[in-house]
Design a protein around this motif. Structure first.
Motif, PDB file in Angstrom:
ATOM      1  N   LYS A 196     -18.726  93.388  74.599  1.00 46.80           N
ATOM      2  CA  LYS A 196     -19.652  94.529  74.518  1.00 46.80           C
ATOM      3  C   LYS A 196     -18.895  95.853  74.436  1.00 46.80           C
ATOM      4  N   SER A 197     -17.650  95.848  74.898  1.00 48.85           N
ATOM      5  CA  SER A 197     -16.847  97.075  74.892  1.00 48.85           C
ATOM      6  C   SER A 197     -15.816  97.087  73.764  1.00 48.85           C
ATOM      7  N   ALA A 198     -15.534  95.916  73.212  1.00 50.24           N
ATOM      8  CA  ALA A 198     -14.475  95.804  72.208  1.00 50.24           C
ATOM      9  C   ALA A 198     -14.912  96.297  70.835  1.00 50.24           C
ATOM     10  N   HIS A 199     -13.943  96.832  70.086  1.00 53.63           N
ATOM     11  CA  HIS A 199     -14.183  97.238  68.707  1.00 53.63           C
ATOM     12  C   HIS A 199     -14.019  96.044  67.771  1.00 53.63           C
ATOM     13  N   TYR A 200     -13.099  95.145  68.155  1.00 50.89           N
ATOM     14  CA  TYR A 200     -12.859  93.927  67.382  1.00 50.89           C
ATOM     15  C   TYR A 200     -12.904  92.741  68.334  1.00 50.89           C
ATOM     16  N   CYS A 201     -13.704  91.731  67.981  1.00 52.95           N
ATOM     17  CA  CYS A 201     -13.892  90.577  68.856  1.00 52.95           C
ATOM     18  C   CYS A 201     -13.451  89.304  68.144  1.00 52.95           C
ATOM     19  N   LEU A 202     -12.622  88.531  68.823  1.00 54.88           N
ATOM     20  CA  LEU A 202     -12.135  87.280  68.264  1.00 54.88           C
ATOM     21  C   LEU A 202     -12.424  86.152  69.249  1.00 54.88           C
ATOM     22  N   VAL A 203     -13.348  85.267  68.876  1.00 59.02           N
ATOM     23  CA  VAL A 203     -13.717  84.146  69.730  1.00 59.02           C
ATOM     24  C   VAL A 203     -12.791  82.982  69.417  1.00 59.02           C
ATOM     25  N   GLY A 204     -12.047  82.541  70.438  1.00 60.55           N
ATOM     26  CA  GLY A 204     -11.128  81.435  70.223  1.00 60.55           C
ATOM     27  C   GLY A 204     -10.157  81.288  71.370  1.00 60.55           C
ATOM     28  N   ASP A 205      -9.324  80.271  71.274  1.00 61.37           N
ATOM     29  CA  ASP A 205      -8.325  79.971  72.303  1.00 61.37           C
ATOM     30  C   ASP A 205      -7.107  80.852  72.098  1.00 61.37           C
ATOM     31  N   LEU A 206      -6.756  81.628  73.112  1.00 60.55           N
ATOM     32  CA  LEU A 206      -5.615  82.534  72.975  1.00 60.55           C
ATOM     33  C   LEU A 206      -4.319  81.771  72.723  1.00 60.55           C
ATOM     34  N   TYR A 207      -4.262  80.495  73.169  1.00 56.56           N
ATOM     35  CA  TYR A 207      -3.057  79.679  72.975  1.00 56.56           C
ATOM     36  C   TYR A 207      -2.906  79.247  71.518  1.00 56.56           C
ATOM     37  N   GLU A 208      -3.972  79.367  70.743  1.00 57.59           N
ATOM     38  CA  GLU A 208      -3.896  79.093  69.313  1.00 57.59           C
ATOM     39  C   GLU A 208      -3.738  80.390  68.520  1.00 57.59           C
ATOM     40  N   ILE A 209      -4.384  81.425  69.002  1.00 58.47           N
ATOM     41  CA  ILE A 209      -4.400  82.694  68.278  1.00 58.47           C
ATOM     42  C   ILE A 209      -3.091  83.475  68.410  1.00 58.47           C
ATOM     43  N   LEU A 210      -2.583  83.619  69.653  1.00 56.83           N
ATOM     44  CA  LEU A 210      -1.399  84.456  69.871  1.00 56.83           C
ATOM     45  C   LEU A 210      -0.157  83.966  69.123  1.00 56.83           C
ATOM     46  N   PRO A 211       0.151  82.657  69.140  1.00 60.49           N
ATOM     47  CA  PRO A 211       1.327  82.202  68.380  1.00 60.49           C
ATOM     48  C   PRO A 211       1.229  82.543  66.895  1.00 60.49           C
ATOM     49  N   LYS A 212       0.030  82.419  66.321  1.00 59.08           N
ATOM     50  CA  LYS A 212      -0.157  82.758  64.910  1.00 59.08           C
ATOM     51  C   LYS A 212      -0.009  84.260  64.688  1.00 59.08           C
ATOM     52  N   LEU A 213      -0.527  85.039  65.623  1.00 53.49           N
ATOM     53  CA  LEU A 213      -0.430  86.494  65.509  1.00 53.49           C
ATOM     54  C   LEU A 213       1.028  86.941  65.615  1.00 53.49           C
ATOM     55  N   ILE A 214       1.763  86.339  66.555  1.00 55.15           N
ATOM     56  CA  ILE A 214       3.184  86.660  66.743  1.00 55.15           C
ATOM     57  C   ILE A 214       3.975  86.301  65.485  1.00 55.15           C
ATOM     58  N   ALA A 215       3.692  85.108  64.928  1.00 53.18           N
ATOM     59  CA  ALA A 215       4.386  84.660  63.723  1.00 53.18           C
ATOM     60  C   ALA A 215       4.100  85.584  62.550  1.00 53.18           C
ATOM     61  N   ARG A 216       2.868  86.048  62.450  1.00 54.28           N
ATOM     62  CA  ARG A 216       2.474  86.940  61.342  1.00 54.28           C
ATOM     63  C   ARG A 216       3.189  88.289  61.452  1.00 54.28           C
ATOM     64  N   ILE A 217       3.270  88.813  62.662  1.00 47.46           N
ATOM     65  CA  ILE A 217       3.936  90.110  62.864  1.00 47.46           C
ATOM     66  C   ILE A 217       5.426  89.973  62.556  1.00 47.46           C
ATOM     67  N   LYS A 218       6.037  88.864  63.005  1.00 46.79           N
ATOM     68  CA  LYS A 218       7.459  88.624  62.734  1.00 46.79           C
ATOM     69  C   LYS A 218       7.702  88.531  61.226  1.00 46.79           C
ATOM     70  N   GLU A 219       6.772  87.896  60.539  1.00 50.51           N
ATOM     71  CA  GLU A 219       6.907  87.760  59.085  1.00 50.51           C
ATOM     72  C   GLU A 219       6.848  89.130  58.404  1.00 50.51           C
ATOM     73  N   LYS A 220       5.922  89.953  58.872  1.00 46.86           N
ATOM     74  CA  LYS A 220       5.784  91.300  58.296  1.00 46.86           C
ATOM     75  C   LYS A 220       7.000  92.154  58.577  1.00 46.86           C
ATOM     76  N   LYS A 221       7.586  91.956  59.759  1.00 42.71           N
ATOM     77  CA  LYS A 221       8.760  92.740  60.159  1.00 42.71           C
ATOM     78  C   LYS A 221      10.067  92.148  59.657  1.00 42.71           C
ATOM     79  N   GLY A 222       9.988  90.924  59.167  1.00 46.46           N
ATOM     80  CA  GLY A 222      11.182  90.251  58.694  1.00 46.46           C
ATOM     81  C   GLY A 222      12.106  89.835  59.803  1.00 46.46           C
ATOM     82  N   VAL A 223      11.495  89.528  60.952  1.00 41.76           N
ATOM     83  CA  VAL A 223      12.286  89.114  62.119  1.00 41.76           C
ATOM     84  C   VAL A 223      12.616  87.630  62.014  1.00 41.76           C
TER      85      VAL A 223
END
Length: 251
Positions: A224-251
């Protein structure tokens, strides 16, 4: 002329301790009255005092420099050193006696401590000053899993914060807690991970520029307070988000 030193004693007995009763007069007020009387009898003005020692029988929750407060109330300048001597039992007079002994021993004390090294304290960064925060809630199952949130925060140049249950469990220090009983933050971006969104938490972060919430419960109050809402398991979402950021940064 030697130092003009004021010795003051103020006693406040705790309820139920040796049959005493709690005084309604705060120790600093007692101390100020004693200091004023001492100055009057000695014919010394408050701005002529070089040092103040004040004895105060210790009591739960005091946690203050009563000597400083009493000195200020008595008109003694703030730059004048004021030392509070707390004792577990006894009286304000006993504390004064301790102060007198300290004055007599001045310059005669022998230190038996050898300084091996001096390490500078690292500069502390407070979550209130962070532009990006990744917040751990009850959805984080193990303390070791906080490393995943720290990795995400590091990639984004931010810090990890937490909700009250995380702090109470000892997984994170209370100084990283957000909410009415913690810190109030206004980052540019806050990512909540497994945070339900209790009122006391939301009150500490609802003025953030962008609130991104991750929770596996579609009815979680945080949405109700969030601007962006993502329904899902954080243990599935965060690893993908981390991998995506690393890819963008070329890490």
């Amino acid at each position: 002329m030697g130092e003009r030193v004021v010795l003051a004693g103020a006693c406040r007995t705790a309820i139920g301790t040796m049959g005493g009763a709690l005084s309604t007069v705060p120790p600093q007020n007692m101390g100020a009255a004693v200091i004023n009387e001492a100055l009057k009898r000695a014919g010394v003005m408050p701005d002529q005092v070089d040092l103040v020692y004040m004895g105060c029988v210790i009591q739960a929750g005091l946690g203050q420099n009563v000597a400083r407060q009493a000195s200020l109330k008595a008109g003694i300048p703030v730059e004048t050193p004021a030392v509070t001597i707390n004792v577990v039992c006894g009286s304000g007079l006993n504390c004064v006696n301790l102060a007198a002994q300290m004055i007599q021993c001045k310059g005669k004390l022998v230190c038996h401590v050898d300084v091996i090294d001096i390490l500078p304290k690292e500069k502390e960064t407070f979550i209130e000053n962070s532009e990006v925060l990744v917040v751990a809630g009850r959805g984080v199952k193990k303390a070791e899993d906080l490393n995943m949130l720290r990795e995400l925060a590091d990639l984004m140049g931010g810090q990890v914060a937490c909700t009250r249950p995380m702090a109470e469990s000892g997984w994170m220090d209370a100084k990283y807690q957000i909410g009415l009983s913690g810190r109030t933050v206004r980052p540019k971006l806050i990512i909540t991970c497994g945070v339900s969104g209790a009122i006391q938490f939301v009150a500490g972060m609802n003025h953030s520029d962008t609130i991104f919430a991750i929770n596996n419960d579609p009815k979680a109050p945080i949405f109700k307070s969030a601007h962006y809402c993502l329904v899902g398991d954080l243990y599935e979402i965060l690893p993908k988000l981390i991998a995506r950021i690393k890819e963008k940064k070329g890490v």
